[in-house]
Design a protein around this motif. Structure first.
Motif, PDB file in Angstrom:
ATOM      1  N   ASN A 131      13.803  35.090   9.115  1.00 36.18           N
ATOM      2  CA  ASN A 131      13.886  33.864   9.916  1.00 36.18           C
ATOM      3  C   ASN A 131      13.597  34.138  11.389  1.00 36.18           C
ATOM      4  O   ASN A 131      14.263  33.608  12.277  1.00 36.18           O
ATOM      5  CB  ASN A 131      15.264  33.202   9.752  1.00 36.18           C
ATOM      6  CG  ASN A 131      15.435  32.587   8.396  1.00 36.18           C
ATOM      7  OD1 ASN A 131      14.498  32.001   7.856  1.00 36.18           O
ATOM      8  ND2 ASN A 131      16.602  32.732   7.827  1.00 36.18           N
ATOM      9  N   MET A 132      12.610  34.982  11.630  1.00 35.55           N
ATOM     10  CA  MET A 132      12.220  35.309  13.000  1.00 35.55           C
ATOM     11  C   MET A 132      10.759  34.934  13.189  1.00 35.55           C
ATOM     12  O   MET A 132       9.905  35.346  12.414  1.00 35.55           O
ATOM     13  CB  MET A 132      12.412  36.803  13.267  1.00 35.55           C
ATOM     14  CG  MET A 132      12.094  37.226  14.686  1.00 35.55           C
ATOM     15  SD  MET A 132      12.201  39.015  14.944  1.00 35.55           S
ATOM     16  CE  MET A 132      13.927  39.323  14.701  1.00 35.55           C
ATOM     17  N   TRP A 133      10.480  34.112  14.195  1.00 34.69           N
ATOM     18  CA  TRP A 133       9.116  33.660  14.456  1.00 34.69           C
ATOM     19  C   TRP A 133       8.768  33.802  15.931  1.00 34.69           C
ATOM     20  O   TRP A 133       9.608  33.606  16.802  1.00 34.69           O
ATOM     21  CB  TRP A 133       8.957  32.194  14.076  1.00 34.69           C
ATOM     22  CG  TRP A 133       9.205  31.915  12.637  1.00 34.69           C
ATOM     23  CD1 TRP A 133       8.323  32.075  11.602  1.00 34.69           C
ATOM     24  CD2 TRP A 133      10.414  31.440  12.065  1.00 34.69           C
ATOM     25  NE1 TRP A 133       8.918  31.716  10.419  1.00 34.69           N
ATOM     26  CE2 TRP A 133      10.198  31.309  10.672  1.00 34.69           C
ATOM     27  CE3 TRP A 133      11.656  31.086  12.574  1.00 34.69           C
ATOM     28  CZ2 TRP A 133      11.171  30.858   9.799  1.00 34.69           C
ATOM     29  CZ3 TRP A 133      12.638  30.647  11.705  1.00 34.69           C
ATOM     30  CH2 TRP A 133      12.382  30.538  10.340  1.00 34.69           C
ATOM     31  N   LEU A 134       7.510  34.124  16.179  1.00 28.71           N
ATOM     32  CA  LEU A 134       6.963  34.174  17.543  1.00 28.71           C
ATOM     33  C   LEU A 134       5.743  33.272  17.550  1.00 28.71           C
ATOM     34  O   LEU A 134       4.833  33.418  16.724  1.00 28.71           O
ATOM     35  CB  LEU A 134       6.560  35.605  17.920  1.00 28.71           C
ATOM     36  CG  LEU A 134       5.753  35.766  19.221  1.00 28.71           C
ATOM     37  CD1 LEU A 134       6.578  35.340  20.427  1.00 28.71           C
ATOM     38  CD2 LEU A 134       5.286  37.195  19.377  1.00 28.71           C
ATOM     39  N   ASP A 135       5.726  32.305  18.449  1.00 28.62           N
ATOM     40  CA  ASP A 135       4.604  31.386  18.540  1.00 28.62           C
ATOM     41  C   ASP A 135       4.225  31.208  20.005  1.00 28.62           C
ATOM     42  O   ASP A 135       5.053  31.302  20.895  1.00 28.62           O
ATOM     43  CB  ASP A 135       4.953  30.037  17.916  1.00 28.62           C
ATOM     44  CG  ASP A 135       3.712  29.172  17.676  1.00 28.62           C
ATOM     45  OD1 ASP A 135       2.585  29.671  17.837  1.00 28.62           O
ATOM     46  OD2 ASP A 135       3.898  28.001  17.362  1.00 28.62           O
ATOM     47  N   SER A 136       2.975  30.955  20.211  1.00 31.97           N
ATOM     48  CA  SER A 136       2.502  30.693  21.566  1.00 31.97           C
ATOM     49  C   SER A 136       2.046  29.258  21.622  1.00 31.97           C
ATOM     50  O   SER A 136       1.682  28.708  22.555  1.00 31.97           O
ATOM     51  CB  SER A 136       1.383  31.644  21.952  1.00 31.97           C
ATOM     52  OG  SER A 136       0.310  31.530  21.044  1.00 31.97           O
ATOM     53  N   ALA A 162      18.584  31.870  13.246  1.00 37.09           N
ATOM     54  CA  ALA A 162      17.129  32.037  13.285  1.00 37.09           C
ATOM     55  C   ALA A 162      16.746  32.432  14.696  1.00 37.09           C
ATOM     56  O   ALA A 162      17.418  32.075  15.654  1.00 37.09           O
ATOM     57  CB  ALA A 162      16.422  30.749  12.888  1.00 37.09           C
ATOM     58  N   ILE A 187      13.601  31.979  17.105  1.00 39.84           N
ATOM     59  CA  ILE A 187      12.317  31.315  17.323  1.00 39.84           C
ATOM     60  C   ILE A 187      11.907  31.605  18.757  1.00 39.84           C
ATOM     61  O   ILE A 187      12.566  31.176  19.698  1.00 39.84           O
ATOM     62  CB  ILE A 187      12.425  29.798  17.083  1.00 39.84           C
ATOM     63  CG1 ILE A 187      12.946  29.539  15.665  1.00 39.84           C
ATOM     64  CG2 ILE A 187      11.077  29.121  17.331  1.00 39.84           C
ATOM     65  CD1 ILE A 187      13.408  28.131  15.430  1.00 39.84           C
ATOM     66  N   GLN A 201       6.468  40.628  24.464  1.00 44.00           N
ATOM     67  CA  GLN A 201       6.742  41.782  23.609  1.00 44.00           C
ATOM     68  C   GLN A 201       6.839  43.082  24.412  1.00 44.00           C
ATOM     69  O   GLN A 201       7.390  44.056  23.921  1.00 44.00           O
ATOM     70  CB  GLN A 201       5.660  41.922  22.536  1.00 44.00           C
ATOM     71  CG  GLN A 201       5.667  40.793  21.532  1.00 44.00           C
ATOM     72  CD  GLN A 201       6.833  40.854  20.563  1.00 44.00           C
ATOM     73  OE1 GLN A 201       7.987  40.929  20.946  1.00 44.00           O
ATOM     74  NE2 GLN A 201       6.525  40.822  19.294  1.00 44.00           N
ATOM     75  N   GLN A 226      15.314  41.034  19.786  1.00 41.59           N
ATOM     76  CA  GLN A 226      14.711  40.983  18.449  1.00 41.59           C
ATOM     77  C   GLN A 226      15.337  42.027  17.527  1.00 41.59           C
ATOM     78  O   GLN A 226      15.615  41.739  16.353  1.00 41.59           O
ATOM     79  CB  GLN A 226      13.202  41.212  18.547  1.00 41.59           C
ATOM     80  CG  GLN A 226      12.467  40.090  19.243  1.00 41.59           C
ATOM     81  CD  GLN A 226      11.019  40.445  19.459  1.00 41.59           C
ATOM     82  OE1 GLN A 226      10.333  40.849  18.534  1.00 41.59           O
ATOM     83  NE2 GLN A 226      10.546  40.298  20.681  1.00 41.59           N
ATOM     84  N   VAL A 232       9.230  31.182  21.632  1.00 45.66           N
ATOM     85  CA  VAL A 232       8.097  30.392  22.108  1.00 45.66           C
ATOM     86  C   VAL A 232       7.627  31.062  23.394  1.00 45.66           C
ATOM     87  O   VAL A 232       8.337  31.058  24.400  1.00 45.66           O
ATOM     88  CB  VAL A 232       8.498  28.922  22.361  1.00 45.66           C
ATOM     89  CG1 VAL A 232       7.307  28.124  22.854  1.00 45.66           C
ATOM     90  CG2 VAL A 232       9.092  28.306  21.089  1.00 45.66           C
ATOM     91  N   ALA A 241      14.275  40.129   9.157  1.00 46.38           N
ATOM     92  CA  ALA A 241      13.207  39.465   9.917  1.00 46.38           C
ATOM     93  C   ALA A 241      12.706  38.165   9.258  1.00 46.38           C
ATOM     94  O   ALA A 241      11.771  37.550   9.738  1.00 46.38           O
ATOM     95  CB  ALA A 241      12.031  40.413  10.103  1.00 46.38           C
TER      96      ALA A 241
END
Length: 83
Positions: free
Chosen positions: A78-83, A35, A37, A58, A67, A39, A76
């Motif tokens: 299991n790919m996450w972008l979180d702030s 995965a 992830i 990005q 990526q 952050v 894609a």
């Protein structure tokens, strides 16, 4: 098995030779993770004072390359972008 790539923690910061070797293998590491992830909170960079954010993350070519390598091998889902 689950393998997580933690960008900052997975690249040595004190030893330049080890850091260069890790950077040279970023694509391999990223493509083998189970995965991805990301952050990327909005924050001020400790050394440069520049603002960091999901947008600046990005905009960095090597981040986009990580990526892409992950997505080419795993898709894609299991790919996450979180702030």
């Amino acid at each position: 098995d689950t393998y997580a790539w933690v960008d900052f923690a997975s690249v040595p910061q004190q030893n330049q030779v080890l850091q260069d070797l890790a950077i040279d293998n970023l694509a391999l590491y990223a493509s083998h993770a189970s995965a991805m992830i990301i952050v990327a909170p909005t924050a001020r960079h400790e050394r440069t004072g520049q603002e960091c954010s999901p947008e600046t993350y990005q905009a960095r070519l090597w981040c986009r390359a990580e990526q892409l390598c992950y997505a080419l091998r795993n898709g894609a889902a299991n790919m996450w972008l979180d702030s």
